[in-house]
Design an enzyme around this catalytic site. Sequence first.
Site, short mmCIF file in Angstrom:
data_model
loop_
_atom_site.label_atom_id
_atom_site.label_comp_id
_atom_site.label_asym_id
_atom_site.label_seq_id
_atom_site.Cartn_x
_atom_site.Cartn_y
_atom_site.Cartn_z
N CYS A 178 17.74 -46.36 -22.25
CA CYS A 178 17.20 -47.46 -23.05
C CYS A 178 15.77 -47.81 -22.65
O CYS A 178 15.04 -48.42 -23.42
CB CYS A 178 18.11 -48.68 -22.94
SG CYS A 178 18.24 -49.37 -21.29
N GLN A 229 20.30 -52.37 -28.64
CA GLN A 229 19.94 -51.05 -28.11
C GLN A 229 20.90 -49.98 -28.63
O GLN A 229 20.50 -48.85 -28.90
CB GLN A 229 19.98 -51.08 -26.57
CG GLN A 229 19.55 -49.78 -25.94
CD GLN A 229 18.08 -49.46 -26.17
OE1 GLN A 229 17.22 -50.28 -25.92
NE2 GLN A 229 17.79 -48.25 -26.65
N HIS A 247 24.08 -55.50 -24.68
CA HIS A 247 22.76 -55.24 -25.29
C HIS A 247 23.01 -54.49 -26.61
O HIS A 247 22.68 -53.30 -26.75
CB HIS A 247 21.91 -54.41 -24.33
CG HIS A 247 20.46 -54.32 -24.70
ND1 HIS A 247 19.90 -55.04 -25.74
CD2 HIS A 247 19.44 -53.59 -24.16
CE1 HIS A 247 18.61 -54.76 -25.82
NE2 HIS A 247 18.31 -53.88 -24.88
N ARG A 267 14.38 -48.72 -32.13
CA ARG A 267 14.63 -50.17 -32.01
C ARG A 267 14.00 -50.88 -33.21
O ARG A 267 14.57 -51.82 -33.77
CB ARG A 267 13.99 -50.71 -30.70
CG ARG A 267 14.59 -50.16 -29.41
CD ARG A 267 16.04 -50.60 -29.21
NE ARG A 267 16.18 -52.05 -29.24
CZ ARG A 267 15.88 -52.87 -28.23
NH1 ARG A 267 15.46 -52.38 -27.08
NH2 ARG A 267 16.04 -54.18 -28.35
N ASP A 319 20.99 -45.83 -17.24
CA ASP A 319 20.15 -47.03 -17.23
C ASP A 319 19.80 -47.32 -15.77
O ASP A 319 20.37 -46.72 -14.84
CB ASP A 319 20.95 -48.20 -17.85
CG ASP A 319 20.14 -49.48 -18.03
OD1 ASP A 319 18.90 -49.44 -17.93
OD2 ASP A 319 20.77 -50.54 -18.27
N ARG A 354 17.10 -63.40 -25.80
CA ARG A 354 17.33 -62.57 -24.61
C ARG A 354 17.49 -63.53 -23.45
O ARG A 354 16.57 -64.30 -23.13
CB ARG A 354 16.16 -61.62 -24.37
CG ARG A 354 16.24 -60.95 -23.01
CD ARG A 354 15.28 -59.81 -22.83
NE ARG A 354 15.74 -58.64 -23.55
CZ ARG A 354 15.30 -57.40 -23.32
NH1 ARG A 354 14.39 -57.18 -22.39
NH2 ARG A 354 15.77 -56.38 -24.00
#
Length: 305
Positions: free
Chosen positions: A259, A134, A131, A288, A219, A104
């Site tokens: 998310c 996700q 991402h 996840r 988001d 990340r």
Amino acid sequence: MKPRHFLTLLDLSPTELKEVIANAIELKKQLKHGEINDSFKNRVLGMIFEKSSTRTRVSFEAGMTQLGGSALFLSPRDTQLGRGEPIEDSARVLSSMVDQVMIRTFGHNIVERFAKYSSVPVINALTDDFHPCQLLADVQTYVEHRGQPSGKTVAWIGDGNNMCQSYINAARQWDFQLNIACPKGFEPNAELMQANKERIKLVHDPIEAIRGADWVSTDVWASMGQEAEQKEREQAFAGYMVDHELMSHANSGAVFMHCLPAHRGEEVSAELIEDQQLSVVWDEAENRLHSQKALMLFLSQHSGQ
Ligand code: CP
Ligand code: NVA
């Protein structure tokens, strides 16, 4: 054998992605039934985090443990990465000791450079641009609640950020229509939109984007690294909060995803995120775990490990 990486959703074919989602659903059932799956006995995942995380860290770490392996949390604060050791050197050294690496970070080029020099699979666990992990969880959640997303309409309301750009790739890979509503100046990458123009509609009115949608996602307005822009973004995104009023323009049966972490009263209302009829965010977060276990097993199998 060259390792397979997962830097964006385009690294797997649509068929392979479907296979990963199907296996994620299977692994979830196995876990709930208490069945032991130790396919990763003695395997190690290296996890490099240059940005904060709750879900990603815990899901990867718990996932490796459940599969009989282990995970190493590597923060740049206490590794040589934070003191300027080149990515290419770190990649060669770490990949000689662990079986997969998850990263990340900020620039997407960092995961690309790492992958180029890594002898084991590399997973993008969020960059400024994408991402993809996700999206595996989001698609798994949609499949579990409503079936396959192909032919459906998804509305993205908010920033044209890493999540939005992963939805663009998802629209291509799972063959759905994506309506994006964002304020002027906060659009996703122009080349990415151009490459997927058949599947995308970009508007600046959230109601126009959500009309006919089967699945609505949003988001935060200021992503990690953009904290200094928070106030300015709150002004730019006024009118973009997803709430019951906005959801009333979607198709009946539409699901709401986020998310997480969420800012109630900004991009989503407190009432909507807690609405158990419309919001599937807790399943989405849990998935996840299952989808990344399926991803790691896939990458391992297709990298000759
Ligand atoms: N959704 C997500 O990636 O959450 P974290 O930042 O907590 O990992
Ligand atoms: N767009 C957000 C996603 C967090 C999971 C960020 O990059 O901070």
